[in-house]
Design a protein around this motif. Structure first.
Motif, PDB file in Angstrom:
ATOM      1  N   ARG A 115      14.686 -10.258  32.785  1.00 50.40           N
ATOM      2  CA  ARG A 115      13.858 -11.344  33.919  1.00 50.40           C
ATOM      3  C   ARG A 115      12.747 -10.850  34.721  1.00 50.40           C
ATOM      4  NH1 ARG A 115      18.064 -15.743  35.148  1.00 50.40           N
ATOM      5  NH2 ARG A 115      16.409 -15.557  36.723  1.00 50.40           N
ATOM      6  N   LEU A 116      13.475  -9.648  35.420  1.00 44.77           N
ATOM      7  CA  LEU A 116      12.449  -9.226  36.349  1.00 44.77           C
ATOM      8  C   LEU A 116      11.107  -8.332  36.052  1.00 44.77           C
ATOM      9  CD1 LEU A 116      15.031  -7.939  38.806  1.00 44.77           C
ATOM     10  CD2 LEU A 116      13.634  -9.758  38.909  1.00 44.77           C
ATOM     11  N   GLY A 117      11.409  -8.097  34.015  1.00 38.44           N
ATOM     12  CA  GLY A 117      10.533  -7.501  34.051  1.00 38.44           C
ATOM     13  C   GLY A 117      10.455  -5.613  34.027  1.00 38.44           C
ATOM     14  N   LEU A 118      11.843  -5.726  34.334  1.00 39.10           N
ATOM     15  CA  LEU A 118      12.246  -3.858  34.206  1.00 39.10           C
ATOM     16  C   LEU A 118      12.582  -2.810  32.924  1.00 39.10           C
ATOM     17  CD1 LEU A 118      14.456  -4.268  37.667  1.00 39.10           C
ATOM     18  CD2 LEU A 118      11.915  -2.993  36.930  1.00 39.10           C
ATOM     19  N   VAL A 120      11.907  -4.547  28.710  1.00 43.60           N
ATOM     20  CA  VAL A 120      10.269  -5.381  28.413  1.00 43.60           C
ATOM     21  C   VAL A 120      10.780  -5.458  26.562  1.00 43.60           C
ATOM     22  CG1 VAL A 120       7.552  -4.767  27.605  1.00 43.60           C
ATOM     23  CG2 VAL A 120       8.394  -3.537  29.708  1.00 43.60           C
ATOM     24  N   PRO A 121      10.761  -6.602  26.316  1.00 48.09           N
ATOM     25  CA  PRO A 121      11.402  -6.581  24.670  1.00 48.09           C
ATOM     26  C   PRO A 121       9.891  -6.395  24.220  1.00 48.09           C
ATOM     27  CG  PRO A 121      10.323  -8.863  26.259  1.00 48.09           C
ATOM     28  CD  PRO A 121      10.614  -7.180  27.416  1.00 48.09           C
ATOM     29  N   VAL A 122      10.439  -5.846  22.801  1.00 47.08           N
ATOM     30  CA  VAL A 122       9.371  -5.358  21.813  1.00 47.08           C
ATOM     31  C   VAL A 122       9.324  -6.510  20.451  1.00 47.08           C
ATOM     32  CG1 VAL A 122      11.325  -4.376  20.342  1.00 47.08           C
ATOM     33  CG2 VAL A 122       9.141  -3.520  20.347  1.00 47.08           C
ATOM     34  N   ALA A 123       9.811  -7.029  20.659  1.00 49.40           N
ATOM     35  CA  ALA A 123       9.662  -8.548  19.731  1.00 49.40           C
ATOM     36  C   ALA A 123      10.968  -9.331  19.650  1.00 49.40           C
ATOM     37  CB  ALA A 123      10.851  -7.800  18.172  1.00 49.40           C
ATOM     38  N   PHE A 124      10.891 -10.609  20.057  1.00 50.78           N
ATOM     39  CA  PHE A 124      11.825 -11.946  19.060  1.00 50.78           C
ATOM     40  C   PHE A 124      11.974 -12.668  17.741  1.00 50.78           C
ATOM     41  CE2 PHE A 124       7.843 -13.603  20.000  1.00 50.78           C
ATOM     42  CZ  PHE A 124       8.107 -14.867  18.935  1.00 50.78           C
ATOM     43  N   HIS A 125      13.192 -13.539  18.295  1.00 55.59           N
ATOM     44  CA  HIS A 125      13.248 -13.987  16.618  1.00 55.59           C
ATOM     45  C   HIS A 125      13.940 -14.947  17.041  1.00 55.59           C
ATOM     46  CE1 HIS A 125      17.844 -13.291  16.251  1.00 55.59           C
ATOM     47  NE2 HIS A 125      17.157 -12.121  16.540  1.00 55.59           N
ATOM     48  N   TRP A 134      15.290 -11.918  22.279  1.00 61.88           N
ATOM     49  CA  TRP A 134      14.500 -10.835  23.409  1.00 61.88           C
ATOM     50  C   TRP A 134      15.254  -9.636  22.345  1.00 61.88           C
ATOM     51  CZ3 TRP A 134      10.102 -12.458  24.083  1.00 61.88           C
ATOM     52  CH2 TRP A 134       9.158 -12.951  24.768  1.00 61.88           C
ATOM     53  N   LEU A 135      13.894  -8.566  21.883  1.00 63.22           N
ATOM     54  CA  LEU A 135      15.107  -7.417  20.924  1.00 63.22           C
ATOM     55  C   LEU A 135      14.113  -6.509  22.014  1.00 63.22           C
ATOM     56  CD1 LEU A 135      14.595  -8.286  17.261  1.00 63.22           C
ATOM     57  CD2 LEU A 135      16.727  -8.539  18.940  1.00 63.22           C
ATOM     58  N   TYR A 136      14.870  -5.476  21.864  1.00 65.04           N
ATOM     59  CA  TYR A 136      14.520  -4.239  22.857  1.00 65.04           C
ATOM     60  C   TYR A 136      14.831  -3.091  22.349  1.00 65.04           C
ATOM     61  CZ  TYR A 136      15.315  -7.721  26.565  1.00 65.04           C
ATOM     62  OH  TYR A 136      15.063  -8.766  26.916  1.00 65.04           O
ATOM     63  N   LEU A 137      13.702  -1.828  22.517  1.00 68.28           N
ATOM     64  CA  LEU A 137      13.799  -0.787  21.670  1.00 68.28           C
ATOM     65  C   LEU A 137      15.262  -0.556  22.823  1.00 68.28           C
ATOM     66  CD1 LEU A 137      10.149   0.503  21.410  1.00 68.28           C
ATOM     67  CD2 LEU A 137      11.841   0.321  19.266  1.00 68.28           C
ATOM     68  N   ALA A 138      16.281   0.437  21.531  1.00 67.08           N
ATOM     69  CA  ALA A 138      17.599   1.071  22.216  1.00 67.08           C
ATOM     70  C   ALA A 138      16.632   2.792  22.534  1.00 67.08           C
ATOM     71  CB  ALA A 138      18.302   0.855  21.037  1.00 67.08           C
ATOM     72  N   ASP A 139      15.904   2.911  22.101  1.00 68.74           N
ATOM     73  CA  ASP A 139      15.641   5.005  23.394  1.00 68.74           C
ATOM     74  C   ASP A 139      15.071   4.125  24.153  1.00 68.74           C
ATOM     75  OD1 ASP A 139      16.026   6.021  20.828  1.00 68.74           O
ATOM     76  OD2 ASP A 139      13.889   6.358  20.139  1.00 68.74           O
ATOM     77  N   GLU A 140      13.886   3.231  24.414  1.00 65.99           N
ATOM     78  CA  GLU A 140      13.371   3.098  25.740  1.00 65.99           C
ATOM     79  C   GLU A 140      15.086   2.315  26.480  1.00 65.99           C
ATOM     80  OE1 GLU A 140       9.489   0.823  24.508  1.00 65.99           O
ATOM     81  OE2 GLU A 140      10.661  -0.038  25.796  1.00 65.99           O
ATOM     82  N   LEU A 141      15.638   1.689  26.346  1.00 63.99           N
ATOM     83  CA  LEU A 141      16.926   1.450  27.251  1.00 63.99           C
ATOM     84  C   LEU A 141      17.619   2.667  27.877  1.00 63.99           C
ATOM     85  CD1 LEU A 141      18.353  -2.195  25.224  1.00 63.99           C
ATOM     86  CD2 LEU A 141      16.532  -1.922  26.987  1.00 63.99           C
ATOM     87  N   ARG A 142      18.117   3.796  27.112  1.00 61.05           N
ATOM     88  CA  ARG A 142      18.664   4.526  27.715  1.00 61.05           C
ATOM     89  C   ARG A 142      17.401   5.826  27.692  1.00 61.05           C
ATOM     90  NH1 ARG A 142      18.732   4.909  20.980  1.00 61.05           N
ATOM     91  NH2 ARG A 142      21.165   4.484  20.997  1.00 61.05           N
ATOM     92  N   LEU A 143      16.631   5.411  27.770  1.00 61.31           N
ATOM     93  CA  LEU A 143      15.996   6.479  29.064  1.00 61.31           C
ATOM     94  C   LEU A 143      15.601   5.812  29.921  1.00 61.31           C
ATOM     95  CD1 LEU A 143      12.440   7.310  26.975  1.00 61.31           C
ATOM     96  CD2 LEU A 143      14.074   8.711  27.648  1.00 61.31           C
ATOM     97  N   PHE A 144      15.988   4.480  29.728  1.00 60.07           N
ATOM     98  CA  PHE A 144      15.843   3.974  31.541  1.00 60.07           C
ATOM     99  C   PHE A 144      17.756   3.700  32.138  1.00 60.07           C
ATOM    100  CE2 PHE A 144      16.799   0.322  34.042  1.00 60.07           C
ATOM    101  CZ  PHE A 144      16.313   0.050  34.447  1.00 60.07           C
ATOM    102  N   GLY A 145      18.340   3.728  31.242  1.00 57.41           N
ATOM    103  CA  GLY A 145      19.820   4.275  31.938  1.00 57.41           C
ATOM    104  C   GLY A 145      19.890   5.711  32.428  1.00 57.41           C
ATOM    105  N   ARG A 173       9.842 -11.739  31.217  1.00 62.96           N
ATOM    106  CA  ARG A 173      10.152 -11.589  29.344  1.00 62.96           C
ATOM    107  C   ARG A 173       8.703 -11.759  28.648  1.00 62.96           C
ATOM    108  NH1 ARG A 173      15.784 -13.122  28.205  1.00 62.96           N
ATOM    109  NH2 ARG A 173      15.067 -14.604  29.597  1.00 62.96           N
ATOM    110  N   PRO A 174       8.738 -12.893  28.107  1.00 64.24           N
ATOM    111  CA  PRO A 174       7.325 -13.103  27.428  1.00 64.24           C
ATOM    112  C   PRO A 174       6.023 -12.776  27.583  1.00 64.24           C
ATOM    113  CG  PRO A 174       8.359 -15.266  27.679  1.00 64.24           C
ATOM    114  CD  PRO A 174       8.978 -14.465  28.797  1.00 64.24           C
ATOM    115  N   ARG A 175       5.766 -12.803  28.843  1.00 56.44           N
ATOM    116  CA  ARG A 175       5.012 -12.179  29.883  1.00 56.44           C
ATOM    117  C   ARG A 175       4.484 -10.534  28.983  1.00 56.44           C
ATOM    118  NH1 ARG A 175       1.021 -12.603  35.202  1.00 56.44           N
ATOM    119  NH2 ARG A 175      -0.040 -11.048  34.711  1.00 56.44           N
ATOM    120  N   ASN A 176       5.568 -10.204  29.428  1.00 59.05           N
ATOM    121  CA  ASN A 176       5.488  -8.203  28.534  1.00 59.05           C
ATOM    122  C   ASN A 176       5.434  -7.894  27.335  1.00 59.05           C
ATOM    123  OD1 ASN A 176       5.731  -7.729  31.943  1.00 59.05           O
ATOM    124  ND2 ASN A 176       8.201  -7.577  31.687  1.00 59.05           N
ATOM    125  N   TRP A 177       5.670  -8.999  26.762  1.00 56.56           N
ATOM    126  CA  TRP A 177       5.843  -9.506  25.402  1.00 56.56           C
ATOM    127  C   TRP A 177       4.858  -9.192  24.401  1.00 56.56           C
ATOM    128  CZ3 TRP A 177       3.846 -13.056  22.063  1.00 56.56           C
ATOM    129  CH2 TRP A 177       4.589 -12.258  20.421  1.00 56.56           C
TER     130      TRP A 177
END
Length: 333
Positions: A115-118, A120-125, A134-145, A173-177
């Motif tokens: 929600r804070l924009g930290l 970023v979702p890549v898709a939704f359904h 909301w869906l997030y790239l697993a690779d991006e989450l690993r880099l963040f962690g 989340r909506p704006r970042n998507w």
């Protein structure tokens, strides 16, 4: 399989086949998106995401809205290191539960970070309850962690400034998507009007009308506006939710979209003016007919009539004074 395809493609083609008629060589340099997904070992959702992320290059197909993949592009991807696992891993998207597990945090903290924009979702359904997932790239989450600077956000108490934003109800989340999806649409657009249409897709009709005032430009631009992803029927509840997510809401976001649309429409006009009907067929707005003057009332005298009557009355008074008998001198006492 490769040898058989080559043999078929290199078949000697004569002018006519005496039994079947003309023979046409098959063009094997392009593959449909469905065929490309199968050859690359991707599910269709993974393939579409790979296209949006720029992992797979596509080209316009033969009909409107159709895309295709060059055979050379498929061979390039298949020759990449670690194929197909590397390609599949690069487009692996996860939801909140799996994403929280990757970061080693609770689902509630993961949702707050998103929600804070930290994150970023890549898709939704939409799930069966029509809730947005909301869906997030697993690779991006690993880099963040793995980034040590983010360690305070993953453990302990959330910083006070961020807590204040969360208390205000912020949800980026909506704006970042939207920002991410706009980038995909602009990469795919190959025409100035298509680029303008991509930006217009994120503005509601009143804002677009205010920016593009010419009705012929606006009608032409409407043909390049993109529908939200998902493929639902435009009148279905799911499509309405997706359309709401795709429409800019924040004033500053609307402002820069309007500025971009103004610039892109000017570029599109310079590249190719919007089609207009011939001058003889354009509607001509005639001025409203003049209101006829009200006829004079029969009993209402005009200025000439009034002047004539005053002259007549004056002559009658003069004659009356001359005809009146004068009193005799002896009549008075």
């Amino acid at each position: 399989m490769s040898r058989q395809r080559t043999t078929t493609t290199q078949r000697t083609v004569t002018a006519f086949d005496l039994e079947a008629g003309p023979v046409v060589a098959k063009d094997d340099s392009w593959v449909t998106t469905g065929g490309a997904a199968r050859e690359l070992g991707l599910r269709r959702a993974e393939f579409d995401l790979a296209v949006r992320l720029g992992r797979i290059r596509t080209e316009p197909g033969g009909s409107a809205g159709e895309r295709r993949v060059a055979r050379a592009e498929i061979e390039r991807l298949r020759a990449g290191p670690g194929f197909p696992e590397t390609l599949r891993r690069s487009v692996h998207a996860v939801g909140t539960a799996e994403g929280a597990a990757l970061l080693g945090v609770a689902k509630s903290r993961f949702a707050r970070l998103a929600r804070l924009g930290l994150l970023v979702p890549v898709a939704f359904h939409l799930n069966r309850y029509r809730a947005v997932v909301w869906l997030y790239l697993a690779d991006e989450l690993r880099l963040f962690g793995d980034d040590g600077k983010n360690a305070p956000l993953l453990t302990g108490r959330m910083p006070e400034g961020l807590r204040g934003l969360l208390d205000s109800g912020i949800d980026l989340r909506p704006r970042n998507w939207r920002s991410r999806h706009l980038g995909f649409l602009l990469r795919e657009a190959e025409d100035p009007w298509a680029r303008a249409g991509a930006v217009a897709s994120f503005l509601d009709p009143p804002h677009m009308t205010q920016v593009v005032r010419d009705p012929y430009d606006r009608s032409h631009l409407d043909g390049f506006r993109r529908r939200p992803p998902g493929g639902a029927h435009p009148d279905s509840p799911g499509a309405q939710i997706a359309a709401d997510l795709m429409t800019a809401r924040d004033p500053d976001e609307i402002a820069w979209l309007r500025a971009d649309l103004t610039r892109l429409v000017d570029e599109a006009r310079a590249h190719r003016p919007a089609p207009r009907p011939p001058a003889s067929r354009r509607p001509v707005l005639s001025p409203p007919p003049a209101r006829p003057a009200a006829p004079a009332r029969p009993d209402t005298p005009t200025a000439t009539d009034r002047a004539g009557r005053r002259g007549l009355l004056a002559r009658l008074r003069h004659r009356t004074r001359r005809a009146a008998p004068r009193p005799s001198a002896g009549g008075a006492r």
